[in-house]
Write an enzyme that holds these catalytic residues in place. Sequence first.
Site, PDB file in Angstrom:
ATOM      1  N   LYS A   9    -110.219 -26.068   1.734  1.00  0.00           N
ATOM      2  CA  LYS A   9    -111.605 -26.106   1.312  1.00  0.00           C
ATOM      3  C   LYS A   9    -111.906 -24.846   0.526  1.00  0.00           C
ATOM      4  CE  LYS A   9    -116.149 -26.245   3.329  1.00  0.00           C
ATOM      5  NZ  LYS A   9    -116.979 -26.061   4.480  1.00  0.00           N
ATOM      6  N   ASN A 191    -111.246 -18.835  -3.915  1.00  0.00           N
ATOM      7  CA  ASN A 191    -109.910 -18.246  -4.094  1.00  0.00           C
ATOM      8  C   ASN A 191    -109.460 -17.368  -2.937  1.00  0.00           C
ATOM      9  OD1 ASN A 191    -109.813 -19.420  -6.709  1.00  0.00           O
ATOM     10  ND2 ASN A 191    -111.106 -17.736  -7.437  1.00  0.00           N
ATOM     11  N   ARG A 192    -110.017 -17.634  -1.752  1.00  0.00           N
ATOM     12  CA  ARG A 192    -109.665 -16.868  -0.547  1.00  0.00           C
ATOM     13  C   ARG A 192    -110.030 -15.388  -0.647  1.00  0.00           C
ATOM     14  NH1 ARG A 192    -110.066 -21.193   1.052  1.00  0.00           N
ATOM     15  NH2 ARG A 192    -108.493 -22.541   1.949  1.00  0.00           N
ATOM     16  N   LEU A 193    -110.878 -15.055  -1.644  1.00  0.00           N
ATOM     17  CA  LEU A 193    -111.311 -13.655  -1.762  1.00  0.00           C
ATOM     18  C   LEU A 193    -112.671 -13.515  -1.094  1.00  0.00           C
ATOM     19  CD1 LEU A 193    -109.984 -12.734  -5.321  1.00  0.00           C
ATOM     20  CD2 LEU A 193    -109.022 -12.197  -3.072  1.00  0.00           C
TER      21      LEU A 193
END
Length: 214
Positions: A9, A191-193
């Site tokens: 997600k 972006n998992r940031l």
Amino acid sequence: MEDLSNYRKSYEKSQLLENTIPEDPINLFHKWFYESQDFGGVDEVNAMTIATIGLDGFPKSRVVLLKKFNEEGFIFYTNYNSEKGKAILSNPNVCLSFFWHSMERQVIIKGIAEKTPQSISDNYFNSRPDGSKLGAIVSLQSEVIPSRDYLDKKLNELESTFEGKEIPRPEFWGGFLVRPIEVEFWQGRPNRLHDRIRYQLQEDLIWKIDRLSP
Ligand SMILES: Cc1cc2nc3c(=O)[nH]c(=O)nc-3n(C[C@H](O)[C@H](O)[C@H](O)COP(=O)(O)O)c2cc1C
């Protein structure tokens, strides 16, 4: 083995930036708590995980319900003789965590737990429905019991004993106040940031604020 690698997600609902946060984590917790409640989609926004260090040396976590919070800390109620109760009384260092998935947010609180004063436990116990009061008396939480029937019978007996009478709070049941020493706010980002902001209580009682790498 079940392959869950496609469960993925992107988190895009919000952001957490230094120029928008208060100096005190309780204020931010307050804001996030009510935003999650008002946004909807989380059934029990006050449900939190509490992790304790057990007498066996293992960490264990389970869900409990947050019943009060303010500058002092976070209060929940439980059986002091339960596995978690004994763990806390032997090592008061605990970790609370909330996952408010609808807002893509997590809060992790390290703190020191202590029993609430008896008057606070009494007030809360007295505000509960009779069924919950009797349930607290019936359940020697975390003990092995012979059957479901055993619980139902004990409840029936107590219902007769206390019919028309006030139900007193058992001494083994009450609140814990968790005084926070560290509070981390996690906001999911693309972006998992993700954004991670950590507050740490300093000796001068000022909260030090840092951004952590996701
Ligand atoms: C949504 C939810 C809320 C719960 N609330 C409480 C609570 O407020 N107090 C409590 O003692 N247990 C609560 N429980 C049960 C605990 O998760 C746990 O099973 C119980 O406290 C025994 O834990 P222990 O054996 O590790 O002490 C709740 C469980 C769920 C799933």
